[in-house]
Design a protein around this motif. Structure first.
Motif, PDB file in Angstrom:
ATOM      1  N   THR A   1       0.828  -1.208   0.000  1.00 28.39           N
ATOM      2  CA  THR A   1       0.000   0.000   0.000  1.00 28.39           C
ATOM      3  C   THR A   1       0.861   1.255   0.000  1.00 28.39           C
ATOM      4  OG1 THR A   1      -0.122   0.021   2.422  1.00 28.39           O
ATOM      5  CG2 THR A   1      -1.827  -1.211   1.239  1.00 28.39           C
ATOM      6  N   ASN A   2       0.203   2.390  -0.232  1.00 23.68           N
ATOM      7  CA  ASN A   2       0.900   3.681  -0.199  1.00 23.68           C
ATOM      8  C   ASN A   2       0.867   4.314   1.185  1.00 23.68           C
ATOM      9  OD1 ASN A   2       1.490   3.620  -2.983  1.00 23.68           O
ATOM     10  ND2 ASN A   2      -0.561   4.374  -3.469  1.00 23.68           N
ATOM     11  N   PHE A   3       0.328   3.589   2.158  1.00 21.63           N
ATOM     12  CA  PHE A   3       0.203   4.129   3.514  1.00 21.63           C
ATOM     13  C   PHE A   3       0.507   3.031   4.527  1.00 21.63           C
ATOM     14  CE2 PHE A   3      -3.993   3.031   1.733  1.00 21.63           C
ATOM     15  CZ  PHE A   3      -4.313   1.931   2.523  1.00 21.63           C
ATOM     16  N   PRO A   4       0.907   3.393   5.758  1.00 23.31           N
ATOM     17  CA  PRO A   4       1.043   2.378   6.809  1.00 23.31           C
ATOM     18  C   PRO A   4      -0.308   1.713   7.056  1.00 23.31           C
ATOM     19  CG  PRO A   4       2.074   4.455   7.470  1.00 23.31           C
ATOM     20  CD  PRO A   4       1.304   4.737   6.226  1.00 23.31           C
ATOM     21  N   ALA A   5      -0.337   0.391   7.057  1.00 23.77           N
ATOM     22  CA  ALA A   5      -1.596  -0.350   7.173  1.00 23.77           C
ATOM     23  C   ALA A   5      -1.873  -0.687   8.634  1.00 23.77           C
ATOM     24  CB  ALA A   5      -1.534  -1.623   6.345  1.00 23.77           C
ATOM     25  N   TYR A   6      -3.110  -0.385   9.072  1.00 21.04           N
ATOM     26  CA  TYR A   6      -3.511  -0.659  10.455  1.00 21.04           C
ATOM     27  C   TYR A   6      -4.659  -1.663  10.544  1.00 21.04           C
ATOM     28  CZ  TYR A   6      -0.674   3.396  11.647  1.00 21.04           C
ATOM     29  OH  TYR A   6       0.373   4.277  11.788  1.00 21.04           O
TER      30      TYR A   6
ATOM     31  N   SER B   1      -6.832  -0.890   5.377  1.00 17.62           N
ATOM     32  CA  SER B   1      -7.008   0.508   5.763  1.00 17.62           C
ATOM     33  C   SER B   1      -5.793   1.004   6.542  1.00 17.62           C
ATOM     34  CB  SER B   1      -8.275   0.674   6.619  1.00 17.62           C
ATOM     35  OG  SER B   1      -8.188  -0.133   7.784  1.00 17.62           O
ATOM     36  N   GLY B   2      -5.654   2.325   6.601  1.00 16.04           N
ATOM     37  CA  GLY B   2      -4.541   2.918   7.344  1.00 16.04           C
ATOM     38  C   GLY B   2      -4.378   4.373   6.973  1.00 16.04           C
TER      39      GLY B   2
ATOM     40  N   ALA C   1      -7.411  12.306   9.611  1.00 13.46           N
ATOM     41  CA  ALA C   1      -6.923  11.278  10.526  1.00 13.46           C
ATOM     42  C   ALA C   1      -6.732   9.961   9.798  1.00 13.46           C
ATOM     43  CB  ALA C   1      -7.920  11.088  11.676  1.00 13.46           C
ATOM     44  N   ALA C   2      -5.783   9.173  10.275  1.00  9.50           N
ATOM     45  CA  ALA C   2      -5.572   7.837   9.725  1.00  9.50           C
ATOM     46  C   ALA C   2      -6.699   6.912  10.170  1.00  9.50           C
ATOM     47  CB  ALA C   2      -4.230   7.282  10.190  1.00  9.50           C
ATOM     48  N   VAL C   3      -6.958   5.895   9.373  1.00  2.00           N
ATOM     49  CA  VAL C   3      -7.973   4.888   9.726  1.00  2.00           C
ATOM     50  C   VAL C   3      -7.290   3.853  10.618  1.00  2.00           C
ATOM     51  CG1 VAL C   3      -9.630   3.211   8.859  1.00  2.00           C
ATOM     52  CG2 VAL C   3      -9.135   5.269   7.530  1.00  2.00           C
TER      53      VAL C   3
END
Length: 413
Positions: free
Chosen positions: A12-17, A30-31, A75-77
């Protein structure tokens, strides 16, 4: 160096949470990077898991949604829950102190592709004339469309939502915040169904790091005090559970996560307990849920759990060290230990449900997806275990004895 058994499904293009399954071959990740102006977006992405002709598994993006369009705080998810009735899919996203709802609908993604076509002998010459032309056409691919819904769970500005869960029938959502309160919200209206917390209140408000809802509607919350809090919304009663009778031992632990899953004869609850200090062994605990809820088994974990998932047959644990443990649900016996699946700690994991179409080869017993802040989604699979009959060792021993006697007879003994 990551485990050779882990297959990278997506980057992904974002840190995944968070990672949740939509069906047997679609997952939502998501993240985000939060409000920091680093160029890292916030949102979720849906991938379809496919297998090519060579048997290689991979993930193809079917939807990339930026939640900054509906959230002014950027905000991040940090938490994700999904409910599907077979026609539409509802998604709840925890972003700081609000819960944003979404509706996912299946659609066809249209994209323009180009192909090269060659002309061959036109019959006018014995020499083959080849001319190359580019043909453009539109191809329809299965995908998803996200429709924003209302923000239904607003808390105090300082109380961040740490965990979120849908009830199995999709009638309400549970959100657990950073000061020990778990709130219930009607879905889709967003009307409050009340809240519950530890009674009597602790001197220092506990952190609620996990929440889940059983098929009966019973809620479980994982508290930093080490306890598991059960709430019956029908009777409006709470019950505080301790995983061990040794009060001194219990005080050295905090409950990291909790998950319900169907079990033999009813519902089972699984919790992960981690030490307050380094060097303390962690525990995975299985509970029988009924009129009296009590711990049934527990298993020591050599690493520090950070994520938990459960289904009727297996329990999976992700760790801060980046590994994944797989246990048999019935007795919590360890089945596999996948080391170094991620470069950083595992933030979320899930089981892919069985169904068709399935991207896995016949004989795959279980498939687990895990994500981390390293932006990777990894797939772990276990092949069907071979069950040997108890007669085979006896037959083998008898054949060995006969062979020995035949050999002794040949040498005249």
């Amino acid at each position: 160096m990551t485990s050779k058994e882990a297959v990278t499904i997506a980057t992904t293009n974002f840190p995944a949470y968070g990672v949740v399954p939509l069906n047997s071959n679609h997952v939502l990740i998501s993240g985000g990077g939060g409000p920091a102006k680093t160029g890292v977006g916030n949102g979720f992405e849906i991938y379809e898991i496919t297998r090519d002709d060579g048997g290689i598994l991979s993930g193809e993006s079917r939807l990339n949604y930026n939640t900054d369009e509906v959230n002014d705080s950027h905000a991040a998810v940090m938490g994700t829950a999904v409910y599907s009735d077979g026609r539409t899919t509802a998604v709840a996203l925890a972003m700081d102190n609000v819960c944003q709802t979404m509706t996912l609908r299946k659609c066809r993604i249209k994209r323009r592709i180009s192909e090269s076509s060659d002309t061959v002998d036109d019959g006018s010459s014995t020499i083959r004339n080849r001319r190359t032309s580019s043909v453009s056409k539109r191809e329809g691919l299965p995908g998803y469309r996200a429709i924003p819904g209302p923000q239904i769970a607003a808390t105090e500005s300082t109380n961040f939502i740490k965990s979120i869960s849908f009830s199995p029938d999709g009638s309400f959502i549970a959100t657990a915040d950073s000061v020990g309160w778990t709130s219930l919200w009607d879905f889709p209206s967003g009307t409050s169904r009340g809240s519950y917390s530890l009674t009597p209140p602790a001197s220092t408000p506990p952190d609620t790091s996990g929440v889940d809802i059983a098929s009966s509607g019973m809620c479980a919350s994982a508290l930093s005090t080490g306890e598991v809090l059960l709430y019956d919304p029908r009777l409006r009663t709470t019950e505080s559970l301790s995983w061990t009778r040794d009060a001194a031992l219990a005080s050295r632990y905090r409950c990291r996560a909790c998950r319900f899953a169907p079990g033999e004869g009813g519902v089972r609850l699984y919790t992960a307990h981690i030490g307050r200090r380094r060097g303390v062994l962690a525990y995975l605990v299985g509970w029988d849920v009924g009129e009296t809820t009590s711990p049934r088994q527990r298993s020591q974990i050599g690493e520090t759990p950070s994520a938990l998932a459960a289904n009727p047959r297996f329990v999976a644990l992700g760790t801060i060290e980046g590994s994944v443990f797989l246990h048999i649900a019935f007795n919590l016996q360890r089945l596999r230990h996948f080391r170094n699946v991620h470069y950083s700690f595992v933030t979320s994991l899930c089981f892919l449900p069985p169904g068709e179409p399935s991207p896995f080869s016949p004989g795959t017993e279980v498939a687990v997806l895990s994500v981390s802040v390293d932006k990777h989604c990894r797939l772990l699979t276990v092949r069907q275990r071979t069950m040997w009959s108890a007669w085979w060792p006896l037959i083998g021993a008898a054949l060995l004895i006969c062979l020995c006697m035949w050999g002794l007879a040949r040498v005249g003994l």
